[in-house]
Design a protein around this motif. Structure first.
Motif, PDB file in Angstrom:
ATOM      1  N   UNK A  62       0.832  -1.205   0.000  1.00 21.16           N
ATOM      2  CA  UNK A  62       0.000   0.000   0.000  1.00 21.16           C
ATOM      3  C   UNK A  62       0.864   1.252   0.000  1.00 21.16           C
ATOM      4  N   UNK A  63       1.914   1.266   0.832  1.00 19.50           N
ATOM      5  CA  UNK A  63       2.802   2.436   0.909  1.00 19.50           C
ATOM      6  C   UNK A  63       3.558   2.623  -0.404  1.00 19.50           C
ATOM      7  N   UNK A  64       3.998   1.531  -1.016  1.00 22.66           N
ATOM      8  CA  UNK A  64       4.723   1.625  -2.286  1.00 22.66           C
ATOM      9  C   UNK A  64       3.807   2.133  -3.394  1.00 22.66           C
ATOM     10  N   UNK A  65       2.562   1.690  -3.374  1.00 22.79           N
ATOM     11  CA  UNK A  65       1.600   2.154  -4.384  1.00 22.79           C
ATOM     12  C   UNK A  65       1.333   3.646  -4.208  1.00 22.79           C
ATOM     13  N   UNK A  66       1.209   4.088  -2.950  1.00 24.95           N
ATOM     14  CA  UNK A  66       0.986   5.506  -2.686  1.00 24.95           C
ATOM     15  C   UNK A  66       2.192   6.327  -3.126  1.00 24.95           C
ATOM     16  N   UNK A  67       3.408   5.806  -2.889  1.00 25.72           N
ATOM     17  CA  UNK A  67       4.617   6.509  -3.311  1.00 25.72           C
ATOM     18  C   UNK A  67       4.688   6.605  -4.831  1.00 25.72           C
ATOM     19  N   UNK A  68       4.299   5.548  -5.506  1.00 28.11           N
ATOM     20  CA  UNK A  68       4.317   5.553  -6.967  1.00 28.11           C
ATOM     21  C   UNK A  68       3.352   6.589  -7.534  1.00 28.11           C
ATOM     22  N   UNK A  81       7.372  17.612   1.813  1.00 31.49           N
ATOM     23  CA  UNK A  81       7.534  16.922   3.093  1.00 31.49           C
ATOM     24  C   UNK A  81       6.770  15.602   3.084  1.00 31.49           C
ATOM     25  N   UNK A  82       5.555  15.623   2.531  1.00 35.03           N
ATOM     26  CA  UNK A  82       4.756  14.401   2.451  1.00 35.03           C
ATOM     27  C   UNK A  82       5.461  13.312   1.665  1.00 35.03           C
ATOM     28  N   UNK A  83       6.068  13.679   0.537  1.00 36.11           N
ATOM     29  CA  UNK A  83       6.772  12.692  -0.273  1.00 36.11           C
ATOM     30  C   UNK A  83       8.013  12.162   0.461  1.00 36.11           C
ATOM     31  N   UNK A  84       8.707  13.049   1.180  1.00 34.64           N
ATOM     32  CA  UNK A  84       9.893  12.612   1.923  1.00 34.64           C
ATOM     33  C   UNK A  84       9.502  11.637   3.038  1.00 34.64           C
ATOM     34  N   UNK A  85       8.401  11.939   3.723  1.00 30.46           N
ATOM     35  CA  UNK A  85       7.933  11.064   4.799  1.00 30.46           C
ATOM     36  C   UNK A  85       7.417   9.745   4.221  1.00 30.46           C
ATOM     37  N   UNK A  86       6.723   9.815   3.096  1.00 34.90           N
ATOM     38  CA  UNK A  86       6.216   8.604   2.449  1.00 34.90           C
ATOM     39  C   UNK A  86       7.381   7.708   2.017  1.00 34.90           C
ATOM     40  N   UNK A  87       8.434   8.331   1.489  1.00 29.33           N
ATOM     41  CA  UNK A  87       9.628   7.555   1.111  1.00 29.33           C
ATOM     42  C   UNK A  87      10.271   6.916   2.335  1.00 29.33           C
ATOM     43  N   UNK A  88      10.317   7.694   3.444  1.00 29.18           N
ATOM     44  CA  UNK A  88      10.892   7.159   4.679  1.00 29.18           C
ATOM     45  C   UNK A  88      10.072   5.989   5.204  1.00 29.18           C
ATOM     46  N   UNK A  89       8.749   6.058   5.010  1.00 31.14           N
ATOM     47  CA  UNK A  89       7.893   4.954   5.465  1.00 31.14           C
ATOM     48  C   UNK A  89       8.173   3.683   4.655  1.00 31.14           C
ATOM     49  N   UNK A  90       8.274   3.841   3.359  1.00 31.11           N
ATOM     50  CA  UNK A  90       8.570   2.673   2.519  1.00 31.11           C
ATOM     51  C   UNK A  90       9.915   2.073   2.916  1.00 31.11           C
TER      52      UNK A  90
END
Length: 607
Positions: free
Chosen positions: A162-168, A200-209
């Motif tokens: 789910x996190x990878x799909x959101x990052x994509x 910031x959202x993209x950086x945090x999303x990347x950190x989550x993945x």
């Protein structure tokens, strides 16, 4: 209105704090309570008329406290951008949190296993059959159970895709709640529609993945370390506390004692927390520093002389009966680090686009009341009937004119020794509008003339008794050496150690020659007596604080300064308050007038 009486009949001012402000007021007052329900202060009188007068100023202070609490509740100023360094730092902080939470679960369990076992026991007791592939009847001694491992692995198999799909897709709504908590942690109010919020959202999303992938590796037995949260928050573009101290030292030449005192305070902070970036300093750092300082032994010998702050605080904690340093000493060290951190903030060591507030604000301890007592009428009569004043017999330690004038000035102007020693001839001059003679107490650090606090800057009218004794004539005689000449050159700031020697002489003189042996009665007792006499002349507490250079700590508005005093009250009002000062029972008629410096005509004695 707002007045109550205790069981002894003494009046108090009291005000109920609105419920929405109670937590904020507790923070403003640096209270140990979670909420402050009432503001309350004794008015020190059992007479209703006097209480009504005193209550006016106390209730005004209550209003200022409530206003400061209101300010705390206001929404943090909105910002529309974050620097790359801020975004990186926050994302790394989030990544560390993800791995730290995972590590904690691996060590402590998820907390669900005891519930599972309890349900299984209840079903078995009720005779209800059930099937489960997991062990029943025992809890793991440490770490995760097989069932918890299975549940976590299943959850990860859903969370990571789910996190990878959101990052994509660039869908930052996937971490919206995490972003809100992160912004709150960093005390930022970022515009949710700004480009920086998306970055910031993209950086945090990347950190989550990245964090979830590392957790997957841990599940297969790979040793993935958890970054320390302290280290991740330190990776900013901010300068450190030690860098600020070095810059502060280079800015201009400062007194050696001040530089040593500030350096010691900074070094102790670093011993406790490391060389923290100023932008990363939090109230938790300041609070821990304050608590450690409070445990430092008052007397340090042997190995303790070179011990670090953590060592000193541990020593003090293990010995609760050992005397600790005073609240005043703790406040000096807190104030020194606060000043250095503030200097760094104002000199570019914190990026301009990074919101920051000084974590040491409102951290000062309440200082213990001084045990010094004012001289009573009998003491004063004995002091000023001595040959020093009636015959101008000057002991060597009196250092000439200072021996006579410093006690007299303290009696009728209430200043400190160092404040008189730092006066120049130009500091005694008439007010331009009214002609009232004034003493100006201001700081001049380059000349070594320092005041205790910012509130010590003030003007004090010259009392009529001082004029009768020839003070203004003495000033004019000294003016022959120029306006910049020291008023009392033998104890002036450029005479190293002279004032300290004078102070020691006065203590011996008071005890051995005059016969006042009470250890609580010292030179500073004149100041206490002046404050008491001033209370009898004026009900205006703020005016009294201004004339004595005292800070109640209640409000920034109580800090005036010399010029502001004249603007607020005017020289005539100040003069009236000082002129009315008297000491019932004290007769000063035996004192010889001092029209010119004693060095030209006084008689010296050896003592």
């Amino acid at each position: 209105m707002g007045l109550i009486r205790d069981r002894h009949g003494t009046y108090y001012a009291q005000r109920k704090v609105p419920e929405r402000l109670q937590e904020a007021v507790a923070r403003v007052l640096n209270s140990e309570k979670a909420k402050q329900v009432f503001l309350k202060k004794s008015l020190g009188t059992k007479v209703l008329k006097e209480a009504n007068v005193a209550a006016t100023h106390v209730l005004a202070d209550f209003n200022r406290t409530l206003a400061r609490a209101e300010a705390l509740l206001k929404e943090r100023p909105a910002i529309s951008s974050l620097s790359d360094a801020q975004i990186k730092r926050m994302a790394e902080f989030y990544y560390a949190l993800v791995l730290a939470a995972d590590e904690e679960e691996r060590q402590e369990g998820t907390g669900s296993e005891p519930i599972f076992q309890s349900v299984a026991e209840q079903l078995a007791a009720a005779g209800i059959e059930f099937n489960t592939p997991f062990k029943v009847g025992e809890l793991p001694e440490a770490g995760l159970s097989d069932r918890e491992v299975f549940k976590r692995t299943h959850a990860l198999s859903e969370d990571l895709p789910d996190a990878m799909a959101a990052l994509a897709k660039g869908d930052v709504t996937h971490v919206r709640l995490d972003l809100e908590e992160l912004l709150d942690e960093f005390q930022l109010n970022l515009d949710r529609k700004s480009q920086s919020y998306r970055r910031l959202g993209m950086a945090v999303l990347s950190a989550r993945v990245r964090g979830l992938k590392d957790i997957k590796q841990r599940n297969s037995g790979e040793p993935i370390p958890t970054p320390q949260l302290g280290e991740t928050t330190a990776h900013s573009a901010s300068g450190t506390l030690r860098e600020a101290f070095e810059g502060w030292k280079k800015e201009r030449e400062r007194p050696a004692g001040t530089e040593h005192e500030y350096g010691r305070a900074v070094e102790m902070f670093i011993q406790l927390h490391g060389d923290v970036a100023i932008a990363d300093m939090r109230r938790s750092h300041a609070r821990a520093y304050r608590e450690a300082l409070q445990l430092v032994p008052k007397i340090r010998k042997g190995a303790l002389l070179k011990a670090s702050l953590p060592e000193l605080s541990e020593y003090g904690r293990a010995r609760p009966t050992v005397a600790k340093v005073s609240p005043g000493t703790v406040n000096k060290q807190l104030g020194a680090v606060q000043a250095i951190a503030g200097w760094g903030r104002h000199h570019g060591l914190v990026p301009d686009d990074m919101p920051w507030s000084n974590p040491f604000d409102e951290m000062r301890l309440d200082e213990e009341q001084s045990e010094r007592e004012p001289f009573d009428a009998r003491d004063l009569q004995i002091i000023f009937d001595a040959p020093l004043f009636t015959e101008h017999k000057l002991p060597t330690g009196a250092k000439g004119d200072a021996g006579v004038w410093l006690p007299l000035l303290a009696l009728f102007a209430g200043a400190r020794q160092a404040e008189y020693a730092g006066l120049r001839v130009s500091d005694v001059r008439a007010d331009e509008e009214t002609g009232v003679p004034l003493m100006w107490f201001t700081r001049d650090t380059k000349a070594g003339r320092r005041l205790k606090t910012k509130t010590s800057e003030r003007v004090v009218p010259v009392h009529p008794q001082l004029i009768t004794l020839g003070f203004l004539k003495y000033v004019e005689a000294r003016r022959k050496d120029g306006d910049k000449a020291w008023l009392f050159p033998t104890v002036a700031p450029d005479q190293k150690g002279a004032l300290s020697a004078w102070s020691k002489w006065w203590g011996r003189y008071l005890r051995d020659d005059v016969g006042i042996t009470d250890p609580n009665k010292v030179y500073h007792s004149f100041r206490h007596g002046f404050q008491d006499a001033l209370r009898r002349t004026s009900p205006d507490e703020e005016l009294r604080d201004a004339l004595t250079g005292r800070s109640s700590g209640k409000s920034v508005g109580r800090t005036y300064g010399a010029k502001a005093m004249l603007q607020r009250w005017g020289a005539k009002v100040l003069k009236r308050a000082v002129d009315d000062i008297s000491y019932p029972g004290l007769d000063l008629t035996r004192i010889l007038p001092l029209g010119k410096p004693l060095s030209t005509r006084g008689t010296k004695v050896s003592r």
